[in-house]
Design an enzyme around this catalytic site. Sequence first.
Site, PDB file in Angstrom:
ATOM      1  CE  LYS A 110      -8.663  63.589   8.982  1.00 29.15           C
ATOM      2  NZ  LYS A 110      -7.475  62.776   9.214  1.00 29.15           N
ATOM      3  CG  ASP A 121      -4.241  60.964   9.930  1.00 26.60           C
ATOM      4  OD1 ASP A 121      -5.230  60.658   9.243  1.00 26.60           O
ATOM      5  OD2 ASP A 121      -3.120  61.201   9.435  1.00 26.60           O
ATOM      6  CG  LEU A 122      -4.388  54.553   8.704  1.00 21.24           C
ATOM      7  CD1 LEU A 122      -4.022  53.581   9.822  1.00 21.24           C
ATOM      8  CD2 LEU A 122      -5.455  53.896   7.800  1.00 21.24           C
ATOM      9  CG  ASP A 123      -3.238  57.202   4.957  1.00 27.16           C
ATOM     10  OD1 ASP A 123      -2.878  56.020   4.931  1.00 27.16           O
ATOM     11  OD2 ASP A 123      -4.306  57.606   4.444  1.00 27.16           O
ATOM     12  CD  GLU A 149      -4.628  64.632  10.954  1.00 37.24           C
ATOM     13  OE1 GLU A 149      -3.624  64.714  10.233  1.00 37.24           O
ATOM     14  OE2 GLU A 149      -5.667  64.110  10.573  1.00 37.24           O
ATOM     15  CG  ASP A 150       0.384  62.963   8.641  1.00 38.65           C
ATOM     16  OD1 ASP A 150      -0.855  62.854   8.751  1.00 38.65           O
ATOM     17  OD2 ASP A 150       1.001  62.646   7.614  1.00 38.65           O
ATOM     18  CB  THR A 203      -0.110  54.703   3.814  1.00 35.65           C
ATOM     19  OG1 THR A 203      -0.616  55.449   4.917  1.00 35.65           O
ATOM     20  CG2 THR A 203      -0.267  53.235   4.060  1.00 35.65           C
ATOM     21  NE  ARG A 229      -9.789  57.003  -3.265  1.00 34.82           N
ATOM     22  CZ  ARG A 229     -10.451  55.846  -3.170  1.00 34.82           C
ATOM     23  NH1 ARG A 229     -11.140  55.405  -4.195  1.00 34.82           N
ATOM     24  NH2 ARG A 229     -10.430  55.140  -2.057  1.00 34.82           N
ATOM     25  CB  SER A 268      -8.268  57.679   8.481  1.00 35.14           C
ATOM     26  OG  SER A 268      -7.795  57.656   7.154  1.00 35.14           O
ATOM     27  CB  ALA A 269      -9.738  61.477   4.684  1.00 33.23           C
ATOM     28  CB  SER A 270      -7.845  56.359   4.032  1.00 31.52           C
ATOM     29  OG  SER A 270      -7.702  55.273   3.134  1.00 31.52           O
ATOM     30  NE  ARG A 271     -14.489  55.763  -1.018  1.00 31.93           N
ATOM     31  CZ  ARG A 271     -14.751  56.159  -2.257  1.00 31.93           C
ATOM     32  NH1 ARG A 271     -14.456  57.391  -2.629  1.00 31.93           N
ATOM     33  NH2 ARG A 271     -15.287  55.326  -3.110  1.00 31.93           N
ATOM     34  CG  ASN A 272      -7.878  52.296  -0.017  1.00 35.69           C
ATOM     35  OD1 ASN A 272      -8.452  51.356  -0.568  1.00 35.69           O
ATOM     36  ND2 ASN A 272      -7.544  53.401  -0.656  1.00 35.69           N
ATOM     37  CE  LYS A 332       2.723  64.231   3.768  1.00 37.02           C
ATOM     38  NZ  LYS A 332       3.913  64.534   4.562  1.00 37.02           N
ATOM     39  N   GLY A 333      -4.141  64.332   4.185  1.00 35.84           N
ATOM     40  CA  GLY A 333      -5.340  64.493   5.012  1.00 35.84           C
ATOM     41  C   GLY A 333      -6.602  64.784   4.245  1.00 35.84           C
TER      42      GLY A 333
HETATM   43  C1  BG6 Z   1      -5.870  60.507   3.939  1.00 34.89           C
HETATM   44  C2  BG6 Z   1      -4.578  60.773   3.226  1.00 34.89           C
HETATM   45  O1  BG6 Z   1      -5.635  59.816   5.118  1.00 34.89           O
HETATM   46  O2  BG6 Z   1      -6.747  59.742   3.124  1.00 34.89           O
HETATM   47  C3  BG6 Z   1      -4.833  61.420   1.877  1.00 34.89           C
HETATM   48  O3  BG6 Z   1      -3.751  61.611   4.013  1.00 34.89           O
HETATM   49  C4  BG6 Z   1      -5.806  60.562   1.068  1.00 34.89           C
HETATM   50  O4  BG6 Z   1      -3.613  61.589   1.198  1.00 34.89           O
HETATM   51  C5  BG6 Z   1      -7.072  60.328   1.869  1.00 34.89           C
HETATM   52  O5  BG6 Z   1      -6.124  61.184  -0.169  1.00 34.89           O
HETATM   53  C6  BG6 Z   1      -8.072  59.442   1.135  1.00 34.89           C
HETATM   54  O6  BG6 Z   1      -7.536  58.145   1.030  1.00 34.89           O
HETATM   55  P1  BG6 Z   1      -8.125  56.996   0.114  1.00 34.89           P
HETATM   56  O7  BG6 Z   1      -7.346  55.795   0.566  1.00 34.89           O
HETATM   57  O8  BG6 Z   1      -9.574  56.859   0.417  1.00 34.89           O
HETATM   58  O9  BG6 Z   1      -7.878  57.374  -1.292  1.00 34.89           O
HETATM   59 MG    MG Z   2      -2.252  61.698   7.662  1.00 37.75          MG
END
Ligand code: BG6
Ligand code: MG
Length: 221
Positions: free
Chosen positions: A145, A9-11, A169-170, A17, A49, A114-118, A45-46
């Site tokens: 997730k 996992d990333l964040d 994973e955290d 982050t 958005r 990771s779920a993050s689009r960033n 967490k995880g």
């Molecule tokens: C996960 C984070 O990795 O990504 C969440 O743990 C976050 O807190 C999710 O909401 C989505 O991230 P982003 O950057 O696309 O808003």
């Molecule tokens: Mg995480």
Amino acid sequence: MHTQACIFDLDGVIVDTAKYHYLAWKRLADQLKIDFTEKDNERLKGVSRIASLNIILEIGNMHPDDRTKEKYAALKNEWYVDYIKRMTPDEILPGSIEFINELREAGIKVGLGSASRNTPLILKRVGMRNLFDAVADGNVVHKAKPDPEVFLTAAKMLNTDPRFCVVFEDAVAGVEAALNAGMICVGIGSGKILTKAHFVVPGLAMMNIEKLKEIERKARI
Ligand code: BG6
Ligand code: MG
């Protein structure tokens, strides 16, 4: 050793982050006059958005329409990106690079889930993109997730059988996602929170190949 791939996992695992997500959500919650605490933040967490926003709105008992929700999520992301666009390699969590390099040298594939689009922006800022053989993130995966989609996608990209993947994973939802994918899961953080993980370590600085072998043995018993 059976492990063919490790998926991170990333964040909160590779980079710190999670604090920026919290600060940006807190700013939105304050504006909406919603009482949002660090304890509530564990639930975010995880998760994606929009799912995170829904949890905050539920806490505040608010029910805005979809357009307003999109506006709120965009605002939070603007504030969040303001933090992460200033990130430097100093914000890589201790032990991450060392452990990943050890895995690569041992011929174990390394993926990101990771779920993050960033994710692309963060990996670019901290200079880690080249360390991952595959990246499954919120831009290619759409089920949040604890759905296993993100880890199964990473395993597929890595050409690996999920049974031979170990996830780090955290987040509670992330641990569940890994288990739902049929993978071994190492929790990063507290064993009191990540109760379902096969094994918990405080951070990747505690990891090395020997420890991975021990975890694998215990998880397969
Ligand atoms: C996960 C984070 O990795 O990504 C969440 O743990 C976050 O807190 C999710 O909401 C989505 O991230 P982003 O950057 O696309 O808003
Ligand atoms: Mg995480």
